[in-house]
Design a protein around this motif. Structure first.
Motif, PDB file in Angstrom:
ATOM      1  N   SER A   1       0.800  -1.230   0.000  1.00 53.10           N
ATOM      2  CA  SER A   1       0.000   0.000   0.000  1.00 53.10           C
ATOM      3  C   SER A   1       0.828   1.274   0.000  1.00 53.10           C
ATOM      4  O   SER A   1       0.286   2.362  -0.192  1.00 53.10           O
ATOM      5  CB  SER A   1      -0.921   0.009   1.221  1.00 53.10           C
TER       6      SER A   1
ATOM      7  N   GLY B   1      -4.734   3.694   6.557  1.00 52.37           N
ATOM      8  CA  GLY B   1      -5.994   3.015   6.261  1.00 52.37           C
ATOM      9  C   GLY B   1      -6.490   3.282   4.859  1.00 52.37           C
ATOM     10  O   GLY B   1      -6.947   2.365   4.165  1.00 52.37           O
ATOM     11  N   SER B   2      -6.410   4.545   4.404  1.00 55.24           N
ATOM     12  CA  SER B   2      -6.903   4.855   3.055  1.00 55.24           C
ATOM     13  C   SER B   2      -6.024   4.210   1.999  1.00 55.24           C
ATOM     14  O   SER B   2      -6.523   3.773   0.946  1.00 55.24           O
ATOM     15  CB  SER B   2      -6.973   6.372   2.847  1.00 55.24           C
TER      16      SER B   2
ATOM     17  N   LEU C   1      -4.450   1.358   2.304  1.00 56.50           N
ATOM     18  CA  LEU C   1      -4.819  -0.058   2.281  1.00 56.50           C
ATOM     19  C   LEU C   1      -6.155  -0.265   1.576  1.00 56.50           C
ATOM     20  O   LEU C   1      -6.334  -1.258   0.852  1.00 56.50           O
ATOM     21  CB  LEU C   1      -4.872  -0.621   3.699  1.00 56.50           C
ATOM     22  N   ASP C   2      -7.095   0.654   1.770  1.00 61.47           N
ATOM     23  CA  ASP C   2      -8.368   0.559   1.051  1.00 61.47           C
ATOM     24  C   ASP C   2      -8.138   0.686  -0.450  1.00 61.47           C
ATOM     25  O   ASP C   2      -8.768  -0.033  -1.261  1.00 61.47           O
ATOM     26  CB  ASP C   2      -9.338   1.641   1.527  1.00 61.47           C
TER      27      ASP C   2
ATOM     28  N   ALA D   1      -6.793  -2.590  -1.718  1.00 63.51           N
ATOM     29  CA  ALA D   1      -7.862  -3.593  -1.851  1.00 63.51           C
ATOM     30  C   ALA D   1      -8.630  -3.400  -3.154  1.00 63.51           C
ATOM     31  O   ALA D   1      -8.881  -4.365  -3.897  1.00 63.51           O
ATOM     32  CB  ALA D   1      -8.801  -3.511  -0.657  1.00 63.51           C
TER      33      ALA D   1
ATOM     34  N   GLN E   1      -6.096  -6.516  10.511  1.00 60.16           N
ATOM     35  CA  GLN E   1      -7.452  -6.158  10.135  1.00 60.16           C
ATOM     36  C   GLN E   1      -7.634  -5.967   8.634  1.00 60.16           C
ATOM     37  O   GLN E   1      -8.705  -6.276   8.100  1.00 60.16           O
ATOM     38  CB  GLN E   1      -7.884  -4.878  10.880  1.00 60.16           C
ATOM     39  N   LYS E   2      -6.611  -5.483   7.956  1.00 61.81           N
ATOM     40  CA  LYS E   2      -6.751  -5.207   6.522  1.00 61.81           C
ATOM     41  C   LYS E   2      -5.742  -5.985   5.685  1.00 61.81           C
ATOM     42  O   LYS E   2      -6.113  -6.680   4.737  1.00 61.81           O
ATOM     43  CB  LYS E   2      -6.627  -3.712   6.248  1.00 61.81           C
ATOM     44  N   THR E   3      -4.446  -5.884   6.017  1.00 61.61           N
ATOM     45  CA  THR E   3      -3.429  -6.490   5.164  1.00 61.61           C
ATOM     46  C   THR E   3      -3.581  -8.000   5.101  1.00 61.61           C
ATOM     47  O   THR E   3      -3.566  -8.592   4.007  1.00 61.61           O
ATOM     48  CB  THR E   3      -2.022  -6.127   5.660  1.00 61.61           C
TER      49      THR E   3
ATOM     50  N   ARG F   1      -6.130  -9.788   5.625  1.00 65.23           N
ATOM     51  CA  ARG F   1      -7.348 -10.161   4.881  1.00 65.23           C
ATOM     52  C   ARG F   1      -7.078 -10.124   3.375  1.00 65.23           C
ATOM     53  O   ARG F   1      -7.546 -11.004   2.633  1.00 65.23           O
ATOM     54  CB  ARG F   1      -8.505  -9.238   5.224  1.00 65.23           C
ATOM     55  N   LEU F   2      -6.301  -9.138   2.917  1.00 65.27           N
ATOM     56  CA  LEU F   2      -5.937  -9.094   1.504  1.00 65.27           C
ATOM     57  C   LEU F   2      -5.054 -10.278   1.136  1.00 65.27           C
ATOM     58  O   LEU F   2      -5.166 -10.824   0.035  1.00 65.27           O
ATOM     59  CB  LEU F   2      -5.235  -7.775   1.183  1.00 65.27           C
TER      60      LEU F   2
ATOM     61  N   TRP G   1      -9.308 -15.325   8.148  1.00 67.22           N
ATOM     62  CA  TRP G   1      -9.770 -14.505   7.032  1.00 67.22           C
ATOM     63  C   TRP G   1     -10.055 -15.368   5.802  1.00 67.22           C
ATOM     64  O   TRP G   1     -11.028 -15.115   5.084  1.00 67.22           O
ATOM     65  CB  TRP G   1      -8.728 -13.435   6.687  1.00 67.22           C
TER      66      TRP G   1
END
Length: 265
Positions: A115, A133-134, A136-137, A140, A171-173, A175-176, A203
């Motif tokens: 990211s 966070g943005s 990482l979004d 995704a 929480q994000k990485t 999951r990706l 995940w």
């Protein structure tokens, strides 16, 4: 999970800083001849150590040259920054480099991505830095577009281009990683890997994706063989090491190649 019956591989990251391009060209040739499995660079616009305004080269154009120069090794960035290029363009660039590198009809490019984090790159090149966070979004959303574009390109990639995702955020990485990755790269210590792998499995259950073939990658920089043995026991099968020129320490690489070969014996 993780995939344990795959051979140990050694990846060398040629840090694209503080050396003329001819030095990188020579190092790529020599490392391939030595038997290194994967060659990496990184996707930044300025040095990350030493003189902040020292010599530095761009990642993707360098990778295209490696695609033509090499015969055997796989290669990619460790890691590409999703923020710097339109995702569909990234897919097309990856597909093209995949074809340039093809031997006997099969390419050798690894699409390793993340990211982004280095603020200077964003500020001096005019990209919006946003927040962790943005970014990482955006990654995704970008991965979805990249995989969709690969299905539309003519000609198609020569193979299912392996996707490598770097990072360890739960929480994000991760999951990706569970949703997209063939290879997961981190700097997590061996004692903490089992927990992170459990997170990926949770995940993966939610994503309804089989991650039994996920290859675990980790870093060897400033680590000894005892530490590497611990990573191996925890499931790591791809080991990477940063490599700084122009005074390349090839003896260091030889020692890790010997360790790799012992593990694969």
């Amino acid at each position: 999970m993780p995939l344990l019956d795959t051979p140990v591989r050694l990846g060398v990251q040629l840090q694209p800083q503080h050396a003329p391009y001819s030095s990188f060209r020579d190092a790529v040739l020599r490392l391939e001849e030595m038997g290194v499995d994967i060659l990496f660079n990184w996707d930044h616009f300025f040095p990350l150590s030493g003189d902040p305004d020292g010599l530095h080269f761009e990642s993707w154009t360098m990778l295209a040259a490696w695609a033509e120069q090499t015969e055997r090794v796989e290669f990619g960035a460790l890691v590409n920054c999703n923020s710097y290029r339109n995702p569909d363009l990234q897919a097309d660039m990856a597909r093209t480099i995949d074809h340039i590198s093809a031997k006997d009809g099969v390419g050798r490019f690894i699409f390793a991505t993340g990211s982004g984090w280095f603020a200077r790159d964003y500020e001096e090149y005019g990209y919006e830095f946003g927040t962790a966070g943005s970014r990482l979004d955006d990654l995704a959303a970008g991965l979805e577009r990249i995989e969709a574009r690969w299905q539309k390109l003519n000609p198609a990639p020569t193979r299912d281009i392996p996707v490598m995702i770097g990072g360890a955020g739960e929480q994000k990485t991760l999951r990706l990683v569970a949703r997209h990755a063939d290879i997961w790269h981190s700097y997590v210590r061996g004692t903490d890997l089992s927990h992170k792998l459990e997170v990926i499995e949770r995940w993966a259950d939610r994503e309804q994706r089989d991650t039994s073939n996920l290859v675990i990658s980790n870093e060897l920089h400033q680590r000894d063989e005892a530490h590497a043995d611990g990573l191996y026991d925890a499931g790591v099968r791809l080991f990477t090491i940063g490599f700084q020129g122009p005074d390349w320490d090839y003896d260091l690489i030889r020692s890790w190649l010997r360790w790799r070969d012992t593990k694969n014996a």
